[in-house]
Design a protein around this motif. Structure first.
Motif, PDB file in Angstrom:
ATOM      1  N   GLY A  13      11.232  -5.580  -1.355  1.00  0.00           N
ATOM      2  CA  GLY A  13      10.207  -4.894  -0.578  1.00  0.00           C
ATOM      3  C   GLY A  13       8.812  -5.057  -1.143  1.00  0.00           C
ATOM      4  O   GLY A  13       7.827  -4.682  -0.496  1.00  0.00           O
ATOM      5  N   VAL A  14       8.702  -5.594  -2.352  1.00  0.00           N
ATOM      6  CA  VAL A  14       7.400  -5.827  -2.992  1.00  0.00           C
ATOM      7  C   VAL A  14       7.165  -7.325  -3.182  1.00  0.00           C
ATOM      8  O   VAL A  14       6.132  -7.859  -2.789  1.00  0.00           O
ATOM      9  CB  VAL A  14       7.301  -5.084  -4.345  1.00  0.00           C
ATOM     10  CG1 VAL A  14       6.003  -5.428  -5.070  1.00  0.00           C
ATOM     11  CG2 VAL A  14       7.394  -3.573  -4.132  1.00  0.00           C
ATOM     12  N   LEU A  15       8.140  -7.999  -3.775  1.00  0.00           N
ATOM     13  CA  LEU A  15       8.047  -9.442  -3.996  1.00  0.00           C
ATOM     14  C   LEU A  15       9.056 -10.232  -3.162  1.00  0.00           C
ATOM     15  O   LEU A  15       8.851 -11.408  -2.891  1.00  0.00           O
ATOM     16  CB  LEU A  15       8.270  -9.758  -5.477  1.00  0.00           C
ATOM     17  CG  LEU A  15       7.070  -9.482  -6.391  1.00  0.00           C
ATOM     18  CD1 LEU A  15       7.530  -9.236  -7.811  1.00  0.00           C
ATOM     19  CD2 LEU A  15       6.079 -10.634  -6.339  1.00  0.00           C
ATOM     20  N   ILE A  16      10.141  -9.560  -2.783  1.00  0.00           N
ATOM     21  CA  ILE A  16      11.217 -10.228  -2.033  1.00  0.00           C
ATOM     22  C   ILE A  16      11.536  -9.438  -0.779  1.00  0.00           C
ATOM     23  O   ILE A  16      11.750  -8.220  -0.837  1.00  0.00           O
ATOM     24  CB  ILE A  16      12.487 -10.364  -2.910  1.00  0.00           C
ATOM     25  CG1 ILE A  16      12.207 -11.241  -4.138  1.00  0.00           C
ATOM     26  CG2 ILE A  16      13.644 -10.951  -2.095  1.00  0.00           C
ATOM     27  CD1 ILE A  16      13.315 -11.227  -5.171  1.00  0.00           C
ATOM     28  N   ILE A 168       4.657  -0.439  -9.716  1.00  0.00           N
ATOM     29  CA  ILE A 168       4.427  -0.784  -8.304  1.00  0.00           C
ATOM     30  C   ILE A 168       5.773  -0.778  -7.584  1.00  0.00           C
ATOM     31  O   ILE A 168       6.687  -1.523  -7.955  1.00  0.00           O
ATOM     32  CB  ILE A 168       3.776  -2.180  -8.183  1.00  0.00           C
ATOM     33  CG1 ILE A 168       2.447  -2.223  -8.945  1.00  0.00           C
ATOM     34  CG2 ILE A 168       3.582  -2.559  -6.716  1.00  0.00           C
ATOM     35  CD1 ILE A 168       1.972  -3.637  -9.266  1.00  0.00           C
ATOM     36  N   ASP A 169       5.901   0.052  -6.543  1.00  0.00           N
ATOM     37  CA  ASP A 169       7.168   0.164  -5.808  1.00  0.00           C
ATOM     38  C   ASP A 169       6.848   0.532  -4.362  1.00  0.00           C
ATOM     39  O   ASP A 169       5.853   1.215  -4.099  1.00  0.00           O
ATOM     40  CB  ASP A 169       8.050   1.245  -6.448  1.00  0.00           C
ATOM     41  CG  ASP A 169       9.523   1.129  -6.072  1.00  0.00           C
ATOM     42  OD1 ASP A 169       9.826   1.212  -4.854  1.00  0.00           O
ATOM     43  OD2 ASP A 169      10.373   0.973  -6.961  1.00  0.00           O
ATOM     44  N   ASP A 170       7.699   0.077  -3.439  1.00  0.00           N
ATOM     45  CA  ASP A 170       7.480   0.408  -2.021  1.00  0.00           C
ATOM     46  C   ASP A 170       8.159   1.714  -1.621  1.00  0.00           C
ATOM     47  O   ASP A 170       7.976   2.188  -0.509  1.00  0.00           O
ATOM     48  CB  ASP A 170       7.982  -0.735  -1.125  1.00  0.00           C
ATOM     49  CG  ASP A 170       9.483  -0.958  -1.235  1.00  0.00           C
ATOM     50  OD1 ASP A 170      10.133  -1.160  -0.203  1.00  0.00           O
ATOM     51  OD2 ASP A 170      10.006  -0.942  -2.370  1.00  0.00           O
ATOM     52  N   ASN A 171       8.942   2.307  -2.525  1.00  0.00           N
ATOM     53  CA  ASN A 171       9.697   3.518  -2.217  1.00  0.00           C
ATOM     54  C   ASN A 171       9.006   4.726  -2.849  1.00  0.00           C
ATOM     55  O   ASN A 171       8.915   4.829  -4.079  1.00  0.00           O
ATOM     56  CB  ASN A 171      11.134   3.363  -2.748  1.00  0.00           C
ATOM     57  CG  ASN A 171      12.048   4.478  -2.302  1.00  0.00           C
ATOM     58  OD1 ASN A 171      11.679   5.653  -2.316  1.00  0.00           O
ATOM     59  ND2 ASN A 171      13.262   4.126  -1.920  1.00  0.00           N
ATOM     60  N   ILE A 186       1.409   2.704  -8.145  1.00  0.00           N
ATOM     61  CA  ILE A 186       0.837   2.243  -6.881  1.00  0.00           C
ATOM     62  C   ILE A 186       1.978   2.180  -5.875  1.00  0.00           C
ATOM     63  O   ILE A 186       2.995   1.529  -6.125  1.00  0.00           O
ATOM     64  CB  ILE A 186       0.192   0.847  -7.007  1.00  0.00           C
ATOM     65  CG1 ILE A 186      -1.068   0.901  -7.880  1.00  0.00           C
ATOM     66  CG2 ILE A 186      -0.156   0.289  -5.618  1.00  0.00           C
ATOM     67  CD1 ILE A 186      -1.706  -0.463  -8.127  1.00  0.00           C
ATOM     68  N   HIS A 187       1.805   2.864  -4.762  1.00  0.00           N
ATOM     69  CA  HIS A 187       2.781   2.768  -3.677  1.00  0.00           C
ATOM     70  C   HIS A 187       2.476   1.505  -2.882  1.00  0.00           C
ATOM     71  O   HIS A 187       1.426   1.405  -2.242  1.00  0.00           O
ATOM     72  CB  HIS A 187       2.718   4.000  -2.776  1.00  0.00           C
ATOM     73  CG  HIS A 187       3.646   3.924  -1.606  1.00  0.00           C
ATOM     74  ND1 HIS A 187       3.271   4.286  -0.338  1.00  0.00           N
ATOM     75  CD2 HIS A 187       4.932   3.482  -1.508  1.00  0.00           C
ATOM     76  CE1 HIS A 187       4.288   4.098   0.493  1.00  0.00           C
ATOM     77  NE2 HIS A 187       5.299   3.606  -0.200  1.00  0.00           N
ATOM     78  N   PHE A 188       3.359   0.536  -2.940  1.00  0.00           N
ATOM     79  CA  PHE A 188       3.137  -0.751  -2.282  1.00  0.00           C
ATOM     80  C   PHE A 188       3.281  -0.631  -0.777  1.00  0.00           C
ATOM     81  O   PHE A 188       4.281  -0.117  -0.269  1.00  0.00           O
ATOM     82  CB  PHE A 188       4.129  -1.793  -2.801  1.00  0.00           C
ATOM     83  CG  PHE A 188       3.964  -3.155  -2.157  1.00  0.00           C
ATOM     84  CD1 PHE A 188       3.025  -4.050  -2.663  1.00  0.00           C
ATOM     85  CD2 PHE A 188       4.713  -3.519  -1.055  1.00  0.00           C
ATOM     86  CE1 PHE A 188       2.851  -5.298  -2.077  1.00  0.00           C
ATOM     87  CE2 PHE A 188       4.553  -4.767  -0.464  1.00  0.00           C
ATOM     88  CZ  PHE A 188       3.617  -5.650  -0.966  1.00  0.00           C
TER      89      PHE A 188
END
Length: 205
Positions: A13-16, A168-171, A186-188
């Motif tokens: 969800g951030v890089l993949i 850094i994470d999207d969750n 940081i919320h991605f």
């Protein structure tokens, strides 16, 4: 402004880009309602996360089939066609990662919720995973985000000071847990947003 010495990336969800919809939307002939029912009731997010914490894929699959025998074929697809759920790299974030690594200003590591059985596929597929100083894979550690022990493990293993680290994470759930550990976050949302947020920490490239 805090001095950031270490940057910790989530992967999925951030890089993949990984999404089971890449398989199941076709299987359900484009019927999102039926597909969502399957994800809500049968192969659920919580069920998959249990495997991220090291539970064997084969055992999890058989247990789910025992609960939902009428959906055996669909259940076997979840890990049987897992590789097809990989949508590719999120190129904008990969470029940011490269710039951070090339700058040699930061220790750059990764912390991911990922089954230890499928992670080797990702390692073969994405060269940029080899740019990190190290990667904590939840399945290998038999725990996962947002549990405190995996953050403590990350800080300890790489000699990271929480107040000098940026995660850094999207969750948002994982972000909240990191904040409680004293880690900057940081919320991605997108590569473009990430670049802006990094600048707010004085990180420019």
């Amino acid at each position: 402004m805090k001095t950031i010495k270490t940057i910790i990336f989530d992967l999925g969800g951030v890089l993949i880009d990984w999404n089971p919809e890449y398989v199941y939307l076709e299987v359900f002939n484009g019927n999102r309602e039926k597909m969502q029912w399957f994800f809500d009731i049968v192969c659920t997010h919580d069920w998959n996360e249990n495997q991220d914490a090291g539970y064997p894929l084969a055992k999890a699959t058989e247990e789910r089939i025992a609960l939902f025998p009428e959906h055996e074929e669909l259940i076997r697809m979840f890990y049987g066609r897992w590789e097809e759920m990989l949508g590719g790299a999120i190129e904008g974030t990969v470029e940011i990662l490269k710039n951070l690594v090339d700058s040699k200003q930061f220790q750059v590591v990764a912390l991911t919720n990922w089954s230890h059985e499928t992670f080797p596929i990702a390692l073969k597929t994405f060269d940029f995973l080899h740019w990190f100083e190290g990667i904590i894979v939840s399945g290998e550690e038999k725990t996962r985000k947002p549990f405190e022990d995996i953050y403590e493990m990350t800080l300890s293993r790489f000699n990271i000071e929480a107040n000098h680290a940026l995660f850094i994470d999207d969750n948002l759930r994982n972000i909240k847990a990191a904040k409680e550990m004293g880690i900057n976050t940081i919320h991605f949302e997108s590569p473009e947003n990430l670049e802006v947020e990094l600048k707010s920490f004085g990180i420019n490239f």
